[in-house]
Design an enzyme around this catalytic site. Sequence first.
Site, PDB file in Angstrom:
ATOM      1  CG  ASP A 414      -1.832   1.162   1.327  1.00 53.03           C
ATOM      2  OD1 ASP A 414      -2.686   1.289   0.450  1.00 53.03           O
ATOM      3  OD2 ASP A 414      -1.690   1.962   2.269  1.00 53.03           O
ATOM      4  CD  GLU A 467      -2.451   2.431  -3.431  1.00 56.21           C
ATOM      5  OE1 GLU A 467      -3.478   3.107  -3.589  1.00 56.21           O
ATOM      6  OE2 GLU A 467      -1.859   2.339  -2.339  1.00 56.21           O
TER       7      GLU A 467
END
Length: 733
Positions: A414, A467
Amino acid sequence: MALRDTSRPEAAGPVPSVAAPLEPADRDRLLGGAHHDPHAVLGAHPVPDGTLFRALRPNARAVSVVVDGIRTALSSEGGGLFSAVLPVAEIPSYTLLVVYDDGEQEVEDPYRFLPALGELDLHLIREGRHEQLWKALGAEPMTHQGVTGTRFTVWAPNAQGVRVAGEFTYWDGTQYPMRSLGASGVWELFLPGIGEGEPYKFEITSRDGRRFLKADPMARRAEVPPDTASIVHASHHEWGDGGWMARRGDTPVHEAPFSVYEVHLPSWRPGLDYRRLAKELPAYVSTMGFTHVELMPVAEHPFGGSWGYQVTSYYAPTSRLGTPDDFKYLVDALHQAGIGVIMDWVPAHFPKDDWALARFDGDPLYEPGDSRRAEHPDWGTYEFDYGRTEVRNFLVANAVYWCEEFHIDGLRVDAVASMLYLDYSRDSGQWEPNVFGGRENLDAMAFLQEMNATVYRRCPGVVTIAEESTAWDGVTRPTDSGGLGFGLKWNMGWMHDSLQYMQKEPVHRKYHHNEMTFSMVYAYSENYVLPISHDEVVHGKQSLVSKMPGDWWQRRANHRAYLGFMWAHPGKQLLFMGQEFAQGAEWNEAHGPEWWLLDDDYCSAGDHRGVQQLVRDLNARYRSLPALWQRDTDPDGFQWISGDAADDNVFAFLRSGTAGTPLLAVSNFSPVVRHDYRLWVPDGMPAWQEELNTDDLRYGGSGVGAEGPCKPEDGFLRLTLPPLATVWLTPEH
């Protein structure tokens, strides 16, 4: 350690003498929780007159030493200290008999044991190269020197002292001070009789004398929030996924089908725990045809509204849904159903809760000391100090831990961009350039390279996914070529551009045609996943179908056409739960997907169930057609047939696999039927047949499409394009 009556008759034995009291400095440090070597003053030690025994047992009325069944009372020194000198030349095997107001307890003395952590472990910790760190730090049930108990170890280099506290000490750490193992910064104590299921914390005395309780950073199990203690855990799960694990690395992920269903476990079917999810989730995902699930973060977190993205226990699956073995049971069930498991992993930041990682030993430890790097301006959290050896080891080992201990098949990392840039969300003066004067966080870059290299080396078949929302060069390039080493990267540019196009009224789309074609300019610069994730269906962004213009029929038609375009586009794909049946409301973690929309009383066959059937068929066709996935990273596997038909809102392209059999994807994003639409196709194909049509009646469409195989004329196909639809065609078999 339950109390029991162990009263026994006094027996004749050696007559003890009074021990010399502790030096005042030692006594103060020991009772104040600031002693670095309690084993030097507690336990049994040779002295000129025999053996000195000293025990620390707060709230005890009396303490005796038991040797060969003979009980010898120790004298009270006050403050819970008891001592005596026995006239025995060698330290005997002994136990302690402790008398409390409600009974007696015979126990092993923790301070008679040698360290239960080896020199190799300490060396690897100091070097930041302990790739199985969870086996060295934390709470480890074990048998040590023939006695069962738990070894407690924690890294706290700035602490004056560390003690173990738990329900077994009524959360008072006085009784169990730990010893420092030198320059490693590790503190250790073996506690006999403490076993699985015991809640505990570490009581730390900071450099400036403050005392506070902290959860174990390496805890493998945690209490159910809002309780915050760590729990002693040992796994007993017996895996049944040997076949899956042996096969999962046979084909590189970028050359294999990869269709991902993103799930927030607590809200997918609210009320289900890991074990019940293991019955329902694999069955549903298998029926829908996805190859993988991606689980939003499962590591323990205090606030459910963070969806798991503010982690406090990096090594513990959230206890909201069960035990770590229960979570293993879920992963096992998914694997046995042929479904891969990807897990969101959050090394970008951690929350400031005072019982967790923040200022762990009283000073910045997991976070940088420089305030310009320590705090994340967007989320009110701390960032990790990627330049510190032990912190980097903590995170790299954590990535390995989930893959090795829980058989996770992929880690989606993330917020990578927030790690890579020193000026991320910071104004001028709020950040300091790197040694070369740039904005790149060189420590974070080195950490990500080490993490990826280590995971790929240790865990064959695992994929790491970034990401990363910027144009950072080489995210999926191998580390030995200077890249970050990820296997795949979320294509945030494609997601943003394509959704912006789809939200336009069809009459305006011709002015935004390039937003659907621009992704092919850079499609092969990285190995991409096309994500329609949870981030796109919350916080006022609307659900996928609600982003679409027009009336309800047109919205669903746009939704279906977009999914058909997405599944055919180069790159893997990811779809968040609820979007596979076009729910109209945004996702809310309190109630999850609106499954009732699929009920017979509400839903006609072509409505939400029609969209669900389309996704099922998209996945089935996708998996059976290598042209859609075999050459995802090869530019020769894609060819535009019509990329400039802006006035028509039409896109057409060919995909091909290694065997050369192509697939023709044609999307008509206008609400009109286009009759006799002329498209060039390669020579050598006698006829093309419709493989999938998102306008099919069973999906809720209008039923416009080819009535049979279509033969090229002079190298061109003449097709009837349904309104707001995507059609796939393949050469007739």
